[in-house]
Design a protein around this motif. Structure first.
Motif, PDB file in Angstrom:
ATOM      1  N   GLY A   1      44.213  46.912  43.648  1.00  0.00           N
ATOM      2  CA  GLY A   1      43.202  47.892  44.039  1.00  0.00           C
ATOM      3  C   GLY A   1      42.486  47.552  45.321  1.00  0.00           C
ATOM      4  N   HIS A   2      42.560  46.296  45.726  1.00  0.00           N
ATOM      5  CA  HIS A   2      41.827  45.817  46.904  1.00  0.00           C
ATOM      6  C   HIS A   2      42.755  44.926  47.730  1.00  0.00           C
ATOM      7  CE1 HIS A   2      37.982  47.139  45.066  1.00  0.00           C
ATOM      8  NE2 HIS A   2      38.463  46.642  43.947  1.00  0.00           N
ATOM      9  N   PRO A   3      43.774  45.498  48.373  1.00  0.00           N
ATOM     10  CA  PRO A   3      44.799  44.659  49.007  1.00  0.00           C
ATOM     11  C   PRO A   3      44.306  43.804  50.159  1.00  0.00           C
ATOM     12  CG  PRO A   3      45.156  46.995  49.476  1.00  0.00           C
ATOM     13  CD  PRO A   3      44.105  46.930  48.418  1.00  0.00           C
ATOM     14  N   THR A   4      43.274  44.240  50.883  1.00  0.00           N
ATOM     15  CA  THR A   4      42.812  43.469  52.038  1.00  0.00           C
ATOM     16  C   THR A   4      41.318  43.146  51.987  1.00  0.00           C
ATOM     17  OG1 THR A   4      42.426  45.484  53.328  1.00  0.00           O
ATOM     18  CG2 THR A   4      44.598  44.451  53.534  1.00  0.00           C
ATOM     19  N   THR A   5      40.675  43.388  50.861  1.00  0.00           N
ATOM     20  CA  THR A   5      39.245  43.076  50.721  1.00  0.00           C
ATOM     21  C   THR A   5      39.044  41.567  50.732  1.00  0.00           C
ATOM     22  OG1 THR A   5      38.945  45.051  49.370  1.00  0.00           O
ATOM     23  CG2 THR A   5      37.253  43.359  49.189  1.00  0.00           C
ATOM     24  N   PRO A   6      38.030  41.051  51.456  1.00  0.00           N
ATOM     25  CA  PRO A   6      37.734  39.622  51.354  1.00  0.00           C
ATOM     26  C   PRO A   6      37.550  39.212  49.889  1.00  0.00           C
ATOM     27  CG  PRO A   6      36.475  40.594  53.132  1.00  0.00           C
ATOM     28  CD  PRO A   6      37.142  41.729  52.421  1.00  0.00           C
ATOM     29  N   LEU A   7      38.340  38.231  49.456  1.00  0.00           N
ATOM     30  CA  LEU A   7      38.371  37.811  48.053  1.00  0.00           C
ATOM     31  C   LEU A   7      38.166  36.299  48.020  1.00  0.00           C
ATOM     32  CD1 LEU A   7      38.888  38.118  45.021  1.00  0.00           C
ATOM     33  CD2 LEU A   7      41.345  38.284  45.506  1.00  0.00           C
ATOM     34  N   LEU A   8      37.086  35.883  47.405  1.00  0.00           N
ATOM     35  CA  LEU A   8      36.691  34.478  47.380  1.00  0.00           C
ATOM     36  C   LEU A   8      36.838  33.928  45.969  1.00  0.00           C
ATOM     37  CD1 LEU A   8      35.400  32.011  48.787  1.00  0.00           C
ATOM     38  CD2 LEU A   8      33.158  33.021  48.273  1.00  0.00           C
ATOM     39  N   VAL A   9      37.655  32.900  45.819  1.00  0.00           N
ATOM     40  CA  VAL A   9      37.818  32.205  44.544  1.00  0.00           C
ATOM     41  C   VAL A   9      36.900  30.989  44.564  1.00  0.00           C
ATOM     42  CG1 VAL A   9      39.420  30.953  43.049  1.00  0.00           C
ATOM     43  CG2 VAL A   9      40.187  33.013  44.270  1.00  0.00           C
ATOM     44  N   VAL A  10      36.032  30.892  43.557  1.00  0.00           N
ATOM     45  CA  VAL A  10      35.035  29.824  43.498  1.00  0.00           C
ATOM     46  C   VAL A  10      35.310  28.971  42.261  1.00  0.00           C
ATOM     47  CG1 VAL A  10      32.577  29.283  43.577  1.00  0.00           C
ATOM     48  CG2 VAL A  10      33.393  31.475  44.496  1.00  0.00           C
ATOM     49  N   SER A  11      35.436  27.663  42.462  1.00  0.00           N
ATOM     50  CA  SER A  11      35.669  26.765  41.333  1.00  0.00           C
ATOM     51  C   SER A  11      34.340  26.363  40.695  1.00  0.00           C
ATOM     52  CB  SER A  11      36.464  25.547  41.782  1.00  0.00           C
ATOM     53  OG  SER A  11      35.730  24.771  42.708  1.00  0.00           O
TER      54      SER A  11
ATOM     55  N   ARG B   1      39.661  45.464  39.670  1.00  0.00           N
ATOM     56  CA  ARG B   1      40.612  46.231  40.494  1.00  0.00           C
ATOM     57  C   ARG B   1      40.127  47.652  40.724  1.00  0.00           C
ATOM     58  NH1 ARG B   1      45.836  47.862  37.287  1.00  0.00           N
ATOM     59  NH2 ARG B   1      44.238  49.241  36.397  1.00  0.00           N
ATOM     60  N   ASP B   2      39.565  48.269  39.689  1.00  0.00           N
ATOM     61  CA  ASP B   2      39.245  49.698  39.727  1.00  0.00           C
ATOM     62  C   ASP B   2      37.818  49.984  40.202  1.00  0.00           C
ATOM     63  OD1 ASP B   2      41.800  50.080  38.739  1.00  0.00           O
ATOM     64  OD2 ASP B   2      41.151  50.274  36.656  1.00  0.00           O
ATOM     65  N   THR B   3      37.045  48.947  40.538  1.00  0.00           N
ATOM     66  CA  THR B   3      35.666  49.131  40.977  1.00  0.00           C
ATOM     67  C   THR B   3      35.597  49.096  42.502  1.00  0.00           C
ATOM     68  OG1 THR B   3      34.820  48.091  38.961  1.00  0.00           O
ATOM     69  CG2 THR B   3      33.320  48.205  40.849  1.00  0.00           C
ATOM     70  N   PRO B   4      35.109  50.153  43.145  1.00  0.00           N
ATOM     71  CA  PRO B   4      34.990  50.126  44.606  1.00  0.00           C
ATOM     72  C   PRO B   4      34.106  48.962  45.060  1.00  0.00           C
ATOM     73  CG  PRO B   4      34.664  52.354  43.766  1.00  0.00           C
ATOM     74  CD  PRO B   4      34.676  51.446  42.578  1.00  0.00           C
ATOM     75  N   ALA B   5      34.574  48.219  46.052  1.00  0.00           N
ATOM     76  CA  ALA B   5      33.817  47.064  46.547  1.00  0.00           C
ATOM     77  C   ALA B   5      34.297  46.712  47.945  1.00  0.00           C
ATOM     78  CB  ALA B   5      33.974  45.871  45.611  1.00  0.00           C
ATOM     79  N   ASP B   6      33.384  46.116  48.728  1.00  0.00           N
ATOM     80  CA  ASP B   6      33.707  45.640  50.070  1.00  0.00           C
ATOM     81  C   ASP B   6      33.969  44.144  50.100  1.00  0.00           C
ATOM     82  OD1 ASP B   6      33.075  48.217  51.462  1.00  0.00           O
ATOM     83  OD2 ASP B   6      31.084  47.783  50.648  1.00  0.00           O
ATOM     84  N   LEU B   7      33.428  43.423  49.106  1.00  0.00           N
ATOM     85  CA  LEU B   7      33.546  41.974  49.016  1.00  0.00           C
ATOM     86  C   LEU B   7      33.722  41.632  47.544  1.00  0.00           C
ATOM     87  CD1 LEU B   7      30.300  41.269  51.078  1.00  0.00           C
ATOM     88  CD2 LEU B   7      32.623  41.200  52.013  1.00  0.00           C
ATOM     89  N   ILE B   8      34.592  40.673  47.241  1.00  0.00           N
ATOM     90  CA  ILE B   8      34.842  40.309  45.842  1.00  0.00           C
ATOM     91  C   ILE B   8      34.863  38.795  45.719  1.00  0.00           C
ATOM     92  CG2 ILE B   8      36.418  40.493  43.871  1.00  0.00           C
ATOM     93  CD1 ILE B   8      37.546  43.036  45.128  1.00  0.00           C
ATOM     94  N   SER B   9      34.233  38.283  44.672  1.00  0.00           N
ATOM     95  CA  SER B   9      34.343  36.863  44.360  1.00  0.00           C
ATOM     96  C   SER B   9      34.618  36.679  42.877  1.00  0.00           C
ATOM     97  CB  SER B   9      33.084  36.094  44.773  1.00  0.00           C
ATOM     98  OG  SER B   9      31.922  36.708  44.264  1.00  0.00           O
ATOM     99  N   VAL B  10      35.387  35.641  42.576  1.00  0.00           N
ATOM    100  CA  VAL B  10      35.752  35.300  41.199  1.00  0.00           C
ATOM    101  C   VAL B  10      35.452  33.822  41.010  1.00  0.00           C
ATOM    102  CG1 VAL B  10      37.638  35.060  39.554  1.00  0.00           C
ATOM    103  CG2 VAL B  10      37.557  37.058  41.062  1.00  0.00           C
ATOM    104  N   LYS B  11      34.512  33.532  40.124  1.00  0.00           N
ATOM    105  CA  LYS B  11      34.144  32.148  39.839  1.00  0.00           C
ATOM    106  C   LYS B  11      34.651  31.827  38.438  1.00  0.00           C
ATOM    107  CE  LYS B  11      30.185  29.040  40.286  1.00  0.00           C
ATOM    108  NZ  LYS B  11      30.439  28.300  39.037  1.00  0.00           N
ATOM    109  N   THR B  12      35.583  30.896  38.339  1.00  0.00           N
ATOM    110  CA  THR B  12      36.222  30.682  37.045  1.00  0.00           C
ATOM    111  C   THR B  12      36.453  29.207  36.784  1.00  0.00           C
ATOM    112  OG1 THR B  12      38.009  31.492  35.619  1.00  0.00           O
ATOM    113  CG2 THR B  12      38.634  30.831  37.832  1.00  0.00           C
ATOM    114  N   GLY B  13      36.464  28.848  35.501  1.00  0.00           N
ATOM    115  CA  GLY B  13      36.795  27.486  35.111  1.00  0.00           C
ATOM    116  C   GLY B  13      36.021  26.958  33.925  1.00  0.00           C
ATOM    117  N   ILE B  14      34.680  27.063  33.969  1.00  0.00           N
ATOM    118  CA  ILE B  14      33.896  26.386  32.936  1.00  0.00           C
ATOM    119  C   ILE B  14      34.171  26.966  31.548  1.00  0.00           C
ATOM    120  CG2 ILE B  14      31.848  27.822  33.370  1.00  0.00           C
ATOM    121  CD1 ILE B  14      31.852  24.110  32.288  1.00  0.00           C
TER     122      ILE B  14
END
Length: 394
Positions: free
Chosen positions: A269-279, A229-242
């Motif tokens: 912190g990033h209300p409209t930043t492209p956010l990609l959830v990866v399984s 949330r607190d890190t400046p970024a233009d694109l964010i992805s979260v890969k979670t599960g394993i």
């Protein structure tokens, strides 16, 4: 290059913050600077040794300088992991990129050794001396140099020397891509730090990578969500599960609200930043078998096996197939109100057919060739013309 016969690099260059990319925090130690991939506030909230080791291993962290130097020397103090009864791991590699192209590699000697007994969980550190990585015979004239630090060795930066003045590489207008994932994102068995799948995908996508892949520690921790949330970024992805499966950390009842909470925090912190959830990518031992995951030394190498009972999924135990279905459902639900939220099935990065061709050597972690395949596919699916990180959309 990297010849033992060399002219000394006479200029001592201060290791200032503007020369270091990809870290979330720089700790001043008695020796020098220790890059971290979680901020101090997050580190203070849980003292797990696995997490502490993972976030201090500088995956994706690099020195970035503009210079006419033909010789560059970096003194570091590494802490290398070793496991009781297991052959020593290969030395970590420092990758030298000149104007974005991998040009040379080297390792350091000396350093500390952290010896872990996986049977008992105990560990002890054996201290060692500072080492030097040296690159010589670099092309003359101005150039942008990056030295990517080893993803698998905690690395304190002690001193930097060159034979010409340096300045920080100026901003190139690239988008900053902030990625969080497990050991597979951290680097697992990639060849080197600039050839982990996120580093390869960032290079192909023309993005500046901040890699918060944390081996064994992609566990939906709230402090990690706050760091993102607190890190400046233009694109964010979260890969979670394993990691949630192989740690047998939570049941479906806890998982769903935890995913929502993790995404809610990032969105603060990033209300409209492209956010990609990866399984998760395909991993046969855990597709339909819950954790925990246990090391298996029966054939003389480290292999992993799932020791949960598939029947327990009815009671809410997590498997990779359960997690993929629930992540897809959560993202579809949230995307109704969040047009910048996207989902990517990990099987599209590495699926059943890929496993048949390029199996996971230890049943859990991809090798160097597989990192390259995953990186190329992610670049195509995320940064490509119709992907969520495409220039026009992001």
């Amino acid at each position: 290059m990297n010849s033992p016969h060399h002219e000394a690099a006479p200029l001592s260059i201060p290791l200032t913050e503007d020369l270091i990319r990809g870290a979330l925090d720089l700790e001043r130690t008695e020796h020098g600077i220790l890059p971290h991939r979680l901020p101090a506030r997050a580190r203070a909230q849980y003292s797990d040794e696995q997490l502490a080791m993972a976030e201090a291993q500088p995956s994706g962290v690099r020195l970035a300088i503009r210079t006419e130097a033909t010789t560059i020397e970096l003194d570091t103090l590494r802490t290398k992991m070793a496991y009781q009864g297991v052959p020593p791991r290969p030395d970590g590699l420092y990758d030298l990129l000149i104007d974005g192209r991998l040009t040379d590699r080297a390792s350091v000697t000396g350093g500390n050794v952290r010896l872990v007994d996986m049977a008992t969980g105990s560990a002890e550190t054996h201290p060692g001396p500072v080492g030097t990585v040296r690159f010589t015979g670099l092309p003359a004239g101005p150039k942008d140099l990056e030295i990517w630090l080893p993803y698998n060795e905690v690395t304190e930066l002690i001193a930097l020397r060159t034979d010409a003045p340096v300045e920080a590489v100026p901003a190139r207008g690239r988008k900053v891509w902030l990625h969080h994932g497990s050991s597979i994102s951290h680097g697992s068995n990639a060849e080197s730090s600039s050839t982990t799948w996120p580093a390869l995908a960032a290079a192909l996508g023309g993005a500046e990578l901040i890699n918060v892949g944390l081996g064994g520690s992609a566990l939906l921790d709230p402090f990690t969500a706050r760091a993102l949330r607190d890190t400046p970024a233009d694109l964010i992805s979260v890969k979670t599960g394993i990691n949630l499966v192989n740690a047998d950390l939570m049941r479906l009842r806890a998982f769903t609200p935890a995913v929502h909470g993790f995404l809610d925090t990032i969105r603060e912190g990033h209300p409209t930043t492209p956010l990609l959830v990866v399984s998760p990518i395909h991993c046969p031992i855990h597709e339909d078998t819950p954790g925990p995951c246990a090391p298996d030394f029966s054939n003389g190498t480290v292999q992993f096996k799932a020791v949960g009972d598939p029947a327990e999924t009815a009671a809410g135990k997590l498997t990779l197939n359960v997690i993929r279905a629930e992540l897809a459902r959560i993202v579809a639900q949230r995307a109704e109100d969040d047009p910048h939220l996207h989902y990517l099935d990990g099987n599209a990065l590495y699926g059943e057919a890929d496993f048949a061709e390029l199996p996971l050597p230890d049943q859990l972690h991809p090798d160097a060739a597989t990192h390259r395949r995953i990186g190329e596919r992610f670049a195509e699916l995320a940064f490509g013309a119709t992907g969520p990180f495409a220039a026009g959309r992001a």
